[in-house]
Design an enzyme around this catalytic site. Structure first.
Site, PDB file in Angstrom:
ATOM      1  N   HIS A   1       0.848  -1.194   0.000  1.00  0.00           N
ATOM      2  CA  HIS A   1       0.000   0.000   0.000  1.00  0.00           C
ATOM      3  C   HIS A   1       0.879   1.238   0.000  1.00  0.00           C
ATOM      4  CE1 HIS A   1      -3.521   2.481   0.754  1.00  0.00           C
ATOM      5  NE2 HIS A   1      -2.708   3.208   1.502  1.00  0.00           N
TER       6      HIS A   1
ATOM      7  N   ASP B   1     -15.057   2.198   7.020  1.00  0.00           N
ATOM      8  CA  ASP B   1     -14.074   3.184   6.569  1.00  0.00           C
ATOM      9  C   ASP B   1     -14.676   4.106   5.522  1.00  0.00           C
ATOM     10  OD1 ASP B   1     -11.467   4.416   6.185  1.00  0.00           O
ATOM     11  OD2 ASP B   1     -11.604   3.497   4.208  1.00  0.00           O
TER      12      ASP B   1
ATOM     13  N   ARG C   1     -14.960  12.330   7.739  1.00  0.00           N
ATOM     14  CA  ARG C   1     -13.693  13.023   8.070  1.00  0.00           C
ATOM     15  C   ARG C   1     -13.388  14.099   7.034  1.00  0.00           C
ATOM     16  NH1 ARG C   1      -9.781   8.431   7.709  1.00  0.00           N
ATOM     17  NH2 ARG C   1      -8.194  10.001   8.082  1.00  0.00           N
TER      18      ARG C   1
ATOM     19  N   SER D   1      -7.876   3.680   8.971  1.00  0.00           N
ATOM     20  CA  SER D   1      -8.552   3.677   7.668  1.00  0.00           C
ATOM     21  C   SER D   1      -7.797   2.779   6.686  1.00  0.00           C
ATOM     22  CB  SER D   1      -8.611   5.132   7.165  1.00  0.00           C
ATOM     23  OG  SER D   1      -8.889   5.187   5.802  1.00  0.00           O
TER      24      SER D   1
ATOM     25  N   LYS E   1      -8.683  -1.684   5.564  1.00  0.00           N
ATOM     26  CA  LYS E   1      -8.856  -2.222   4.204  1.00  0.00           C
ATOM     27  C   LYS E   1      -7.815  -3.302   3.918  1.00  0.00           C
ATOM     28  CE  LYS E   1      -8.930   2.103   2.985  1.00  0.00           C
ATOM     29  NZ  LYS E   1      -9.082   3.465   2.561  1.00  0.00           N
TER      30      LYS E   1
END
Ligand code: URA
Length: 440
Positions: free
Chosen positions: A82, A161, A168, A183, A187
């Site tokens: 990621h 999320d 947010r 967050s 995932k």
């Protein structure tokens, strides 16, 4: 339990229990806790933070709010990657096939571009015919066959999320380390891989503008991953300057293929190799040094490039454009940017350059705007390079002169030319493992 009491507790700096956090996440997803109460909670968290334990419990509750992908139909250890987002960051297109060619397994769900940063799914969709929405069975069988498949996020992954991020975004609570970490990691946990490599960007084009904040975010995410039983490592990489020379969807695919064929720019090649060697290390392919050699070999012998071509064909894409980038549809308009003075490029505002790419059509102005896959920029001079007045320092690609002119203005604002050669900046600043930070 009452949300009012939980907000009060957090407002005074208290610690929420696992039970309280789970009740809150489930109640919010079910629509039983209204946005106004959750907004107050998010702001209390923004001010008072969360302990490592609270952040992990929040993340696990968020990951459990929807489907958890079961990757057990894929043989071997699966590694996910990621990136916290950048400009010109096309490293997934490079390290995923490298890892697969070296025997690792990458079953990856990627996202679309967000604001000034690009997204892997948009880049892959620039390849004619490539399908990012395929069945789970096909996804698994492609990974079993060629070691890698990259698709768009599908199913009901971490719906908590989705709802929390939207809230947010409008309550000025995005920039909180425990909220960003939970967050992202919710995932990643739901996506099911055994190991996770995080690429946390720092600099003008990144969420985390300072190295200390980037390390703090990385440590938080590594602790969550390890706490949830996934081997997790993070690299802190530079995003003060765009990565590589190309920005824009088909332009980035073409540049990634250059790297996979051993002729890409140094910065992009080096960062991609460091990410790939760490992914291979996480799946147990050897020491970091051994994994580095394997990754380099997969470029030298063409196996990483051929692995990518095979994945693309299996997902309906035309690999002719990968072998010859001139076969990609080309932009109608080109605008050249000239240096306005002699000297050195002393800074490049990556965020502003990302904004210029959106103006050109490479990103979305609104959630539903279409993308022009041919649009983008090629940088001819980068941070630290010497330039002479009137040298062409970048070429912009778009479909109208109006877009080209607006982006050119942004590009000029993003570049500073000074008389002194600036110091060399590291490409990778630090590596974060469980309980260990090594700064380079
Ligand atoms: N990316 C995410 O997925 N979540 C955040 O909170 C920030 C960046």
């Amino acid at each position: 339990m009452r949300m009012y009491d939980l907000i009060t507790k957090k407002k005074h700096g208290g610690t929420l229990t696992a039970e309280e956090l789970r009740w809150m996440v489930e109640g919010y997803v079910a629509g039983e806790i209204p946005d106004y109460q959750m907004s107050a909670m998010l702001m209390a968290i923004w001010f008072n933070g969360m302990t490592a334990q609270e952040t992990t419990e929040l993340t696990i509750a968020m990951a459990d709010s929807g489907d958890r992908v079961d990757l057990s139909a894929i043989a071997g250890k699966k590694v996910d990657k990621h990136s916290t987002g950048g400009v010109g960051d096309k490293t997934t297109l490079i390290c995923a096939p490298i890892v697969a060619a070296c025997g690792g397994r990458v079953a990856k769900m990627s996202g679309r571009g967000l604001g000034h940063t690009g997204g892997t799914v948009d880049k892959l969709e620039a390849i004619p015919g490539y399908e990012t929405a395929i069945s789970r069975e096909k996804f698994f069988s492609i990974v079993n066959e060629c070691g890698v498949s990259v698709i768009g996020q599908s199913g009901n992954l971490a719906p908590a999320d989705k709802k929390l991020y939207a809230l947010r975004d409008v309550t000025a609570t995005v920039d909180s380390i425990p909220l960003i970490a939970s967050s992202i990691m919710s995932k990643k946990l739901a996506a099911g891989s055994d190991c996770i490599l995080l690429d946390v960007k720092t600099g003008s084009g990144a969420f985390m503008k300072t190295l200390d904040d980037a390390i703090a975010l990385a440590q938080t995410m590594v602790a969550i991953g390890e706490g949830a039983g996934r081997r997790t490592v993070a690299l802190i990489t530079d995003m003060d300057t765009p990565l590589g020379l190309g920005i824009g969807n088909s332009i980035e695919v073409a540049e990634s293929m250059d790297v996979l064929r051993g002729k890409g720019p140094h910065d992009l090649t080096e960062v991609s190799l460091q990410l790939a060697e760490n992914m291979l290390y996480l799946v147990g392919k050897g020491t970091i040094e051994e994994c580095r050699r394997m990754a380099e070999q997969s470029i030298a012998d063409g196996s990483a490039f051929e692995t990518f071509c095979t994945m693309v064909r299996r997902q309906g894409g035309d690999d002719a454009v990968l072998r010859d980038a001139s076969k990609f549809p080309q932009a109608a308009v080109q605008v050249q940017i000239h240096a306005h003075a002699d000297g050195y490029i002393t800074s490049m505002d990556a965020e502003k350059i990302g904004e210029a790419s959106v103006v050109l059509g490479a990103g979305r102005e609104t959630k539903d705007s279409p993308i022009d896959f041919a649009a983008g920029l090629i940088l001819h001079k980068k941070y630290g390079d010497a330039v002479k007045s009137d040298d062409v320092i970048a070429t912009l690609y778009t479909d109208s002169t109006q877009r080209g002119d607006s982006a050119a203005q942004l590009y000029h604002e993003a570049i500073t030319i000074g008389t002194e050669k600036p110091p060399v900046r590291p490409l990778v600043y630090a590596r974060v493992e469980k309980d260990k930070v090594v700064r380079y």
